[in-house]
Design a protein around this motif. Structure first.
Motif, mmCIF file in Angstrom:
data_model
loop_
_atom_site.group_PDB
_atom_site.id
_atom_site.type_symbol
_atom_site.label_atom_id
_atom_site.label_comp_id
_atom_site.label_asym_id
_atom_site.label_seq_id
_atom_site.Cartn_x
_atom_site.Cartn_y
_atom_site.Cartn_z
ATOM 1 N N TYR A 7 0.550 -1.267 -0.044
ATOM 2 C CA TYR A 7 -0.023 -0.173 0.079
ATOM 3 C C TYR A 7 0.796 1.329 -0.155
ATOM 4 C CZ TYR A 7 0.828 -0.374 4.955
ATOM 5 O OH TYR A 7 1.351 -0.626 6.293
ATOM 6 N N GLN A 26 0.878 5.592 1.143
ATOM 7 C CA GLN A 26 0.394 6.560 1.834
ATOM 8 C C GLN A 26 0.712 7.864 1.370
ATOM 9 O OE1 GLN A 26 -0.018 5.645 6.282
ATOM 10 N NE2 GLN A 26 1.534 4.250 5.813
ATOM 11 N N TYR A 44 0.879 12.132 2.746
ATOM 12 C CA TYR A 44 0.872 12.955 3.957
ATOM 13 C C TYR A 44 0.981 14.302 3.524
ATOM 14 C CZ TYR A 44 1.285 9.006 7.141
ATOM 15 O OH TYR A 44 1.096 7.754 7.912
ATOM 16 N N PRO A 88 3.859 15.773 9.663
ATOM 17 C CA PRO A 88 3.104 15.367 8.742
ATOM 18 C C PRO A 88 1.712 14.824 9.275
ATOM 19 C CG PRO A 88 5.206 14.277 8.621
ATOM 20 C CD PRO A 88 5.067 14.934 9.924
ATOM 21 N N PHE A 97 -1.729 12.689 8.057
ATOM 22 C CA PHE A 97 -2.135 11.658 7.010
ATOM 23 C C PHE A 97 -3.325 12.114 6.172
ATOM 24 C CE2 PHE A 97 -3.026 7.460 5.529
ATOM 25 C CZ PHE A 97 -4.615 7.378 5.640
ATOM 26 N N LEU A 135 -4.707 6.515 1.895
ATOM 27 C CA LEU A 135 -4.194 5.251 2.058
ATOM 28 C C LEU A 135 -4.842 4.545 0.693
ATOM 29 C CD1 LEU A 135 -2.854 2.886 4.687
ATOM 30 C CD2 LEU A 135 -4.248 2.053 2.715
ATOM 31 N N TYR A 179 2.846 -5.807 6.819
ATOM 32 C CA TYR A 179 3.253 -5.601 7.892
ATOM 33 C C TYR A 179 3.963 -4.304 8.414
ATOM 34 C CZ TYR A 179 1.319 -10.005 7.608
ATOM 35 O OH TYR A 179 0.535 -11.199 7.270
ATOM 36 N N GLY A 180 4.157 -3.253 7.590
ATOM 37 C CA GLY A 180 4.797 -2.249 7.783
ATOM 38 C C GLY A 180 6.010 -2.256 7.711
ATOM 39 N N PHE A 206 8.991 0.905 5.554
ATOM 40 C CA PHE A 206 8.426 1.879 5.488
ATOM 41 C C PHE A 206 9.145 3.179 5.663
ATOM 42 C CE2 PHE A 206 4.775 4.801 5.913
ATOM 43 C CZ PHE A 206 4.694 5.690 7.137
ATOM 44 N N TYR A 238 10.875 9.690 14.486
ATOM 45 C CA TYR A 238 11.578 10.054 13.412
ATOM 46 C C TYR A 238 12.562 11.497 13.247
ATOM 47 C CZ TYR A 238 8.277 7.013 10.648
ATOM 48 O OH TYR A 238 7.650 6.158 10.221
ATOM 49 N N LEU A 261 12.565 12.797 6.083
ATOM 50 C CA LEU A 261 12.128 12.083 7.183
ATOM 51 C C LEU A 261 12.355 10.873 7.426
ATOM 52 C CD1 LEU A 261 10.033 13.258 9.279
ATOM 53 C CD2 LEU A 261 8.328 12.289 7.815
ATOM 54 N N PHE A 292 10.580 14.193 15.293
ATOM 55 C CA PHE A 292 8.896 13.814 15.446
ATOM 56 C C PHE A 292 8.786 12.411 16.052
ATOM 57 C CE2 PHE A 292 7.384 17.531 13.059
ATOM 58 C CZ PHE A 292 8.146 17.668 12.051
ATOM 59 N N ALA A 325 1.289 -1.952 14.425
ATOM 60 C CA ALA A 325 2.501 -1.996 14.008
ATOM 61 C C ALA A 325 2.510 -2.104 12.339
ATOM 62 C CB ALA A 325 3.238 -3.194 14.420
ATOM 63 N N THR A 326 1.367 -1.952 11.737
ATOM 64 C CA THR A 326 1.273 -1.972 10.245
ATOM 65 C C THR A 326 1.833 -0.882 9.829
ATOM 66 O OG1 THR A 326 -0.889 -1.147 10.018
ATOM 67 C CG2 THR A 326 -0.596 -3.700 10.226
ATOM 68 N N ASN A 327 2.133 0.341 10.381
ATOM 69 C CA ASN A 327 2.495 1.796 10.004
ATOM 70 C C ASN A 327 1.422 2.481 8.966
ATOM 71 O OD1 ASN A 327 5.100 1.759 11.017
ATOM 72 N ND2 ASN A 327 5.870 0.558 9.334
ATOM 73 N N GLU A 328 0.202 2.177 9.116
ATOM 74 C CA GLU A 328 -0.882 2.521 8.485
ATOM 75 C C GLU A 328 -1.220 3.729 9.374
ATOM 76 O OE1 GLU A 328 -4.305 0.159 7.307
ATOM 77 O OE2 GLU A 328 -2.827 -1.299 6.495
ATOM 78 N N LYS A 329 -1.418 4.968 8.640
ATOM 79 C CA LYS A 329 -2.084 6.285 9.323
ATOM 80 C C LYS A 329 -1.483 6.639 10.281
ATOM 81 C CE LYS A 329 -6.582 8.120 10.051
ATOM 82 N NZ LYS A 329 -8.124 7.897 10.137
ATOM 83 N N LEU A 330 -0.153 7.184 10.251
ATOM 84 C CA LEU A 330 0.431 7.698 11.312
ATOM 85 C C LEU A 330 -0.044 9.036 11.667
ATOM 86 C CD1 LEU A 330 2.531 5.504 10.652
ATOM 87 C CD2 LEU A 330 4.111 6.974 11.108
ATOM 88 N N PHE A 350 1.195 12.319 13.803
ATOM 89 C CA PHE A 350 2.396 12.820 14.245
ATOM 90 C C PHE A 350 2.573 13.990 15.344
ATOM 91 C CE2 PHE A 350 5.987 11.141 11.384
ATOM 92 C CZ PHE A 350 5.277 10.578 10.400
ATOM 93 N N GLY A 351 3.202 14.042 16.101
ATOM 94 C CA GLY A 351 3.403 15.365 16.964
ATOM 95 C C GLY A 351 3.917 16.792 15.965
#
Lengths: 112, 113
Positions: free
Chosen positions: A32, A34, A36, A44, A46, A49, A96-97, A100, B35, B43, B90, B97-102, B104-105
């Motif tokens: 996939y 993404q 940002y 950043p 989001f 996706l 599984y990320g 990335f 990051y 990044l 950051f 843990a799939t890293n989808e839709k992070l 951020f601060g």
């Protein structure tokens, strides 16, 4: 090694036009991808996706396409506004990320 | 309420000092990240924790040590700061843990003099 490129470091367009940003990747096959948005001095945010089995995804004025054959994603902003000015980052991601990684970003300026 | 908050916003310090950056998320996420964004705006991930356990540890000098007291907090401690450590750091979190839709601060601008 895997590599991510975004079409240009900076892109200027006129308000009301469609902005098209490109993300190309090599040497891996993301499950996939993404997108940002990053404003100066901020983290950043989001946006969208899209998965490898999806050709296109939309959210309001945003549209993303994902072509696994070309190893490319296109990010479109229709009816662009000065408020859309920001840096846009793509992040192709394997299952599984793993792997990335963010692309270098394209700084978009929408001129009134 | 801020979803991912990190402190301080700015950190100016001398070479050789030790400093910490704190991060907290109130989203109930399982995974948190650090990051680094350098002067060229790239990044790069440094660390990732899932439920307080380290799952990603990129090639980072061992002067950098993350600590996760619970899954809502991930702090970054840096020993013997060097000029090259100057960057924006950051913190981020995601549901898993799939890293989808992070999320951020807002970043910590570290300047080492």
């Amino acid at each position: 090694s895997q590599k991510i490129e975004q079409n240009s470091e900076a892109l200027n367009i006129q308000e009301g036009k469609t902005a098209t940003l490109t993300c190309n990747y090599t040497n891996y096959s993301p499950a996939y991808l993404q997108w940002y948005r990053q404003d100066p001095g901020r983290g950043p945010v989001f946006l969208l996706l899209i998965r490898e089995n999806e050709k296109e995804k939309r959210k309001e004025r945003l549209k993303v396409t994902f072509d696994t054959t070309l190893k490319q994603s296109l990010f479109h902003i229709t009816a662009s506004q000065p408020a859309d000015s920001a840096t846009y980052l793509c992040a192709p991601t394997t299952d599984y990320g793993q792997n990335f990684v963010f692309g270098p970003g394209t700084r978009l300026s929408v001129l009134p | 309420d801020t979803a991912v908050s990190q402190t301080p916003k700015y950190l100016v310090t001398q070479m050789g000092n030790d400093k910490s950056i704190k991060c907290e998320q109130n989203l109930g996420h399982d995974t948190m990240y650090w990051y680094k964004q350098d002067s060229k705006k790239f990044l790069k991930i440094m660390f990732s924790y899932n439920n307080k356990e380290l799952i990603i540890n990129e090639t980072v000098p061992n002067r950098f040590s993350p600590k996760s007291p619970d899954k809502a907090h991930l702090n970054l401690h840096i020993n013997s700061l060097e000029l090259g450590d100057s960057a924006v750091y950051f913190c981020a979190s995601s549901q898993d843990a799939t890293n989808e839709k992070l999320f951020f601060g807002s970043g910590t601008q570290l300047s080492v003099l």
